[in-house]
Scaffold this motif. Sequence first.
Motif, PDB file in Angstrom:
ATOM      1  N   LYS A  66     -22.389   9.994  -1.383  1.00  0.00           N
ATOM      2  CA  LYS A  66     -23.615  11.082  -1.007  1.00  0.00           C
ATOM      3  C   LYS A  66     -24.828  10.552  -1.127  1.00  0.00           C
ATOM      4  CE  LYS A  66     -20.861  15.385  -2.404  1.00  0.00           C
ATOM      5  NZ  LYS A  66     -20.994  16.528  -3.151  1.00  0.00           N
ATOM      6  N   LEU A  67     -24.976   9.706  -2.147  1.00  0.00           N
ATOM      7  CA  LEU A  67     -26.375   8.930  -2.305  1.00  0.00           C
ATOM      8  C   LEU A  67     -26.652   7.917  -1.229  1.00  0.00           C
ATOM      9  CD1 LEU A  67     -26.600   8.308  -6.288  1.00  0.00           C
ATOM     10  CD2 LEU A  67     -27.863   9.835  -4.856  1.00  0.00           C
ATOM     11  N   LYS A  68     -25.491   7.432  -0.720  1.00  0.00           N
ATOM     12  CA  LYS A  68     -25.777   6.320   0.235  1.00  0.00           C
ATOM     13  C   LYS A  68     -25.848   6.782   1.694  1.00  0.00           C
ATOM     14  CE  LYS A  68     -22.641   2.705  -1.844  1.00  0.00           C
ATOM     15  NZ  LYS A  68     -21.481   2.066  -1.714  1.00  0.00           N
ATOM     16  N   GLU A  69     -25.404   8.025   1.786  1.00  0.00           N
ATOM     17  CA  GLU A  69     -25.782   8.895   3.200  1.00  0.00           C
ATOM     18  C   GLU A  69     -27.258   9.533   3.189  1.00  0.00           C
ATOM     19  OE1 GLU A  69     -22.656  11.945   2.652  1.00  0.00           O
ATOM     20  OE2 GLU A  69     -21.209  10.700   3.909  1.00  0.00           O
ATOM     21  N   ARG A  70     -27.871   9.414   1.847  1.00  0.00           N
ATOM     22  CA  ARG A  70     -29.178   9.885   2.115  1.00  0.00           C
ATOM     23  C   ARG A  70     -30.301   8.553   2.147  1.00  0.00           C
ATOM     24  NH1 ARG A  70     -30.067  12.507  -3.796  1.00  0.00           N
ATOM     25  NH2 ARG A  70     -32.451  12.497  -2.919  1.00  0.00           N
ATOM     26  N   LEU A  71     -29.863   7.438   2.070  1.00  0.00           N
ATOM     27  CA  LEU A  71     -30.584   6.377   2.256  1.00  0.00           C
ATOM     28  C   LEU A  71     -31.065   6.276   3.770  1.00  0.00           C
ATOM     29  CD1 LEU A  71     -28.557   3.693   0.166  1.00  0.00           C
ATOM     30  CD2 LEU A  71     -30.646   4.430  -0.434  1.00  0.00           C
TER      31      LEU A  71
ATOM     32  N   GLY B 158     -32.123   4.015   7.192  1.00  0.00           N
ATOM     33  CA  GLY B 158     -31.971   3.116   7.665  1.00  0.00           C
ATOM     34  C   GLY B 158     -30.421   2.973   8.084  1.00  0.00           C
ATOM     35  N   ASP B 159     -29.919   1.968   8.615  1.00  0.00           N
ATOM     36  CA  ASP B 159     -28.527   1.821   8.821  1.00  0.00           C
ATOM     37  C   ASP B 159     -27.600   1.101   7.776  1.00  0.00           C
ATOM     38  OD1 ASP B 159     -26.066   1.299  10.123  1.00  0.00           O
ATOM     39  OD2 ASP B 159     -26.592  -0.446  11.258  1.00  0.00           O
ATOM     40  N   ASN B 160     -26.711   2.281   7.326  1.00  0.00           N
ATOM     41  CA  ASN B 160     -25.939   2.024   5.972  1.00  0.00           C
ATOM     42  C   ASN B 160     -24.652   2.446   6.239  1.00  0.00           C
ATOM     43  OD1 ASN B 160     -28.662   2.035   4.211  1.00  0.00           O
ATOM     44  ND2 ASN B 160     -29.085   3.683   4.708  1.00  0.00           N
ATOM     45  N   LYS B 161     -24.226   2.089   7.412  1.00  0.00           N
ATOM     46  CA  LYS B 161     -22.944   2.258   7.836  1.00  0.00           C
ATOM     47  C   LYS B 161     -21.804   1.332   6.954  1.00  0.00           C
ATOM     48  CE  LYS B 161     -22.585   4.298  12.332  1.00  0.00           C
ATOM     49  NZ  LYS B 161     -22.171   4.013  13.675  1.00  0.00           N
ATOM     50  N   GLU B 162     -22.379   0.031   6.753  1.00  0.00           N
ATOM     51  CA  GLU B 162     -21.287  -0.759   6.016  1.00  0.00           C
ATOM     52  C   GLU B 162     -21.155  -0.234   4.679  1.00  0.00           C
ATOM     53  OE1 GLU B 162     -20.874  -5.522   4.578  1.00  0.00           O
ATOM     54  OE2 GLU B 162     -22.667  -4.792   6.078  1.00  0.00           O
TER      55      GLU B 162
ATOM     56  N   SER C 267     -17.757   2.774   0.215  1.00  0.00           N
ATOM     57  CA  SER C 267     -17.400   3.823  -0.530  1.00  0.00           C
ATOM     58  C   SER C 267     -16.232   4.713  -0.051  1.00  0.00           C
ATOM     59  CB  SER C 267     -18.590   4.644  -0.588  1.00  0.00           C
ATOM     60  OG  SER C 267     -19.578   4.177  -1.537  1.00  0.00           O
ATOM     61  N   LYS C 268     -16.099   4.698   1.270  1.00  0.00           N
ATOM     62  CA  LYS C 268     -14.893   5.693   1.804  1.00  0.00           C
ATOM     63  C   LYS C 268     -13.692   4.762   1.630  1.00  0.00           C
ATOM     64  CE  LYS C 268     -17.482   8.088   5.518  1.00  0.00           C
ATOM     65  NZ  LYS C 268     -17.546   8.274   6.692  1.00  0.00           N
ATOM     66  N   ASN C 269     -13.864   3.467   1.770  1.00  0.00           N
ATOM     67  CA  ASN C 269     -12.704   2.576   1.522  1.00  0.00           C
ATOM     68  C   ASN C 269     -12.249   2.649  -0.083  1.00  0.00           C
ATOM     69  OD1 ASN C 269     -10.785   0.278   2.445  1.00  0.00           O
ATOM     70  ND2 ASN C 269     -11.712  -0.756   0.683  1.00  0.00           N
ATOM     71  N   ASN C 270     -13.182   2.609  -1.023  1.00  0.00           N
ATOM     72  CA  ASN C 270     -13.151   2.848  -2.284  1.00  0.00           C
ATOM     73  C   ASN C 270     -12.204   4.049  -2.827  1.00  0.00           C
ATOM     74  OD1 ASN C 270     -13.880   0.122  -2.907  1.00  0.00           O
ATOM     75  ND2 ASN C 270     -16.154   1.101  -3.409  1.00  0.00           N
ATOM     76  N   ILE C 271     -12.643   5.283  -2.060  1.00  0.00           N
ATOM     77  CA  ILE C 271     -12.154   6.545  -2.266  1.00  0.00           C
ATOM     78  C   ILE C 271     -10.699   6.474  -1.775  1.00  0.00           C
ATOM     79  CG2 ILE C 271     -12.276   8.936  -1.709  1.00  0.00           C
ATOM     80  CD1 ILE C 271     -15.297   8.575  -1.654  1.00  0.00           C
ATOM     81  N   GLY C 272     -10.564   6.013  -0.527  1.00  0.00           N
ATOM     82  CA  GLY C 272      -9.256   5.935  -0.004  1.00  0.00           C
ATOM     83  C   GLY C 272      -7.999   4.924  -0.994  1.00  0.00           C
ATOM     84  N   ASN C 273      -8.689   3.706  -1.571  1.00  0.00           N
ATOM     85  CA  ASN C 273      -7.997   3.042  -2.662  1.00  0.00           C
ATOM     86  C   ASN C 273      -7.508   3.610  -3.703  1.00  0.00           C
ATOM     87  OD1 ASN C 273      -7.787   0.822  -0.741  1.00  0.00           O
ATOM     88  ND2 ASN C 273      -9.757  -0.326  -1.844  1.00  0.00           N
ATOM     89  N   THR C 274      -8.498   4.711  -4.372  1.00  0.00           N
ATOM     90  CA  THR C 274      -8.404   5.356  -5.553  1.00  0.00           C
ATOM     91  C   THR C 274      -7.197   6.345  -5.110  1.00  0.00           C
ATOM     92  OG1 THR C 274     -10.650   5.162  -6.097  1.00  0.00           O
ATOM     93  CG2 THR C 274      -9.330   6.825  -7.315  1.00  0.00           C
ATOM     94  N   TYR C 275      -7.243   7.076  -4.030  1.00  0.00           N
ATOM     95  CA  TYR C 275      -6.110   8.384  -3.533  1.00  0.00           C
ATOM     96  C   TYR C 275      -4.999   7.439  -3.504  1.00  0.00           C
ATOM     97  CZ  TYR C 275      -9.249  12.125  -3.108  1.00  0.00           C
ATOM     98  OH  TYR C 275     -10.280  13.189  -3.376  1.00  0.00           O
TER      99      TYR C 275
ATOM    100  N   GLU D 264     -15.452   2.647  16.271  1.00  0.00           N
ATOM    101  CA  GLU D 264     -15.239   1.478  16.764  1.00  0.00           C
ATOM    102  C   GLU D 264     -16.278   0.644  17.053  1.00  0.00           C
ATOM    103  OE1 GLU D 264     -13.836   2.421  20.691  1.00  0.00           O
ATOM    104  OE2 GLU D 264     -12.147   3.399  20.010  1.00  0.00           O
ATOM    105  N   ASP D 265     -17.548   1.046  16.958  1.00  0.00           N
ATOM    106  CA  ASP D 265     -18.839   0.149  16.959  1.00  0.00           C
ATOM    107  C   ASP D 265     -19.080  -0.280  15.419  1.00  0.00           C
ATOM    108  OD1 ASP D 265     -19.660   1.169  19.449  1.00  0.00           O
ATOM    109  OD2 ASP D 265     -20.749   2.417  18.657  1.00  0.00           O
ATOM    110  N   PHE D 266     -18.542   0.053  14.563  1.00  0.00           N
ATOM    111  CA  PHE D 266     -18.614  -0.608  13.263  1.00  0.00           C
ATOM    112  C   PHE D 266     -17.756  -1.668  12.875  1.00  0.00           C
ATOM    113  CE2 PHE D 266     -17.212  -0.767   8.881  1.00  0.00           C
ATOM    114  CZ  PHE D 266     -18.189  -1.022   8.350  1.00  0.00           C
ATOM    115  N   ILE D 267     -16.428  -1.223  13.341  1.00  0.00           N
ATOM    116  CA  ILE D 267     -15.224  -2.289  13.188  1.00  0.00           C
ATOM    117  C   ILE D 267     -15.532  -3.469  14.141  1.00  0.00           C
ATOM    118  CG2 ILE D 267     -13.569  -0.459  12.525  1.00  0.00           C
ATOM    119  CD1 ILE D 267     -12.419  -0.757  15.144  1.00  0.00           C
TER     120      ILE D 267
END
Length: 610
Positions: free
Chosen positions: A158-163, A165-169, A174-182, A202-205
């Motif tokens: 949530k904090l990163k989404e408030r930053l 500039g381009d913060n997709k990476e 964080s999303k990957n970390n949440i997925g790993n935790t689940y 797709e643009d990101f990957i």
Amino acid sequence: MKLKVFYIVVCFSLNYSFSQESYNLKKIDSLKQFILNIQDSTLVGKTNYTIAEYYRKATPLTDSAFYYYHKAEKIFKKLNSKYELALTLYGIAVIQKNEKDFIGSEVSSVEALSLLEPLGETNEIIGSKAFIYNNLGIVFKELEQYDESVKYHTKALKLKERLKGDNKETINISKNNIGNTYKNAKQYGLAIEYYNQILGDEDFIKKNQSMYALVLDNYAHTLYLSNKHKQLPDLYFKALRISDSIEFKGYNSIIINQHIAEYYNDKGNKDLAKYYAYVAKNISEKYHNDDLLKSLLLLSKIEEGDMAAKHLKAYIHLSDSLQKNERTIRNKFARIRFETSQIEQENLQIAKERLWLLVISIVIIIASFLLYLVINQRNKNKELQFIQQQQETNEEIYNLMLSQNEKVEEARTLEKKRISEELHDGVLGRLFGTRLSLDSLNMSSTMEAIKTREQYIIELKTIEEDIRKVSHELNTDFVSGSGFIDIIRTLVETQSTVYNLIYTLEHDDLINWDEVSNKKKIHIYRIIQESLHNIYKHAQATKVSISFKLKNNVIWLTLIDNGAGFDVSKAKSGIGLKNMNSRIKEISGEINITSEKDTGTTVTIQVPLT
């Protein structure tokens, strides 16, 4: 100013080096030297922090990173620089997490967050909080407290989404970390949901192939764990191809090869399982960490018999080694903290000792200076007293000379009166009588008259001699300048009587003492007085000879004694000779002393007449 510019340039180049993952120890050495040459505490703290960041991100030197973080921490605490201290604690927390000191990492992270909380909501502070929450999420996942892990990863997201500039990476991390935790919590559906959010961009990957391979492998592994094998092993191989295309047998491919081996082993294909397991093991041997441990455990499950036992034994040995290494590193961290504190205490003690030494030194210097002033003042007082005594003595001598001159003048007056009476009553009366007698014989030419005139002529010659005698006496008494010589003679007679000396005093009548200044006369008098005193005190002489001569308009005073003699070079520092030299210098004169043992001493003084 130059030092600050140097710091900025080096730090910029180091940040560039981090992004290139290259070692740049020369720049680190420059920063270490830089610390020794600056007095600005803030700059010292930031430099230590920069060095620690480099060691953490670009080298395996974890203990060095911790050491410089700890130094920076101490400085920022003293300066109460909350933001810089929070970043430093975050760096320490990451190291503690990597070395499996999870409790220590949690404490450091929470302390860093508490420092950032009251500082406002700037972009930098929001970003720093996000990284700290992310670290806490990883810590709690390793502690298998998955709910807490998801909570902190969600806060970071949530904090990163408030930053700005381009913060997709960083958001996708964080999303990957949440997925790993689940995934670890066996909540596979939720894990797949977060992985799909990333894979759907797709643009990101396309721009981030390394992360794409990592997320794709995590997604495939989650499908495997949830028994959805339809897309396997294709997804694994796709992730492996991407990983190998961007890094030759790189670090990320270890996990992918392990997952493929695990998949084939589960399917009963032992050959492929062994192949990919050994590929993972061979790559992980470069790093000698948990991934090698997982590879050995996987091989112990895949292999059979002795080979399985061999890998299991290697697994146990490595596990023990890693645990010991972790304990050693944690102990080293504790020792670094302890030794730093100990060094600080020693530095405080040294600072106190230096302060006391400085105070004592200042007191000694001040006391020495005051003592010097007192001694110097006493010497000046003595010198002034001596000068005053000299002046008084000179005044006495001058008065004595005036008194002597008065006596000489009085004697001269008496002598003039006596000569006047002698001329008037004696010579003049005889001339008058002879003149009358000659007048009475002028008219007579008898033999008797001639004889009588002859007798009167003889009488006139006698009177002429008397007049010449009177004239000579006048010349002797009044032309010779005997006044000063009489004073000297009186001095010599008096001193010689007291000192039991036989003396001779010679003087040149050509010296006109009236042309000599009173100052020179006084100093000559004092020099003779000092010389007679030295002869009596040191020479043990029985005779002394004093003479005055005039050569080329220079008065030569010579004093010769028949005493024991002395070593002139050793006696130059004596007060008597110092006084004599001082007096000679004041009247622009010169002094020469020669002496021989058991023979005597000769003192020659030259003084200009005018």
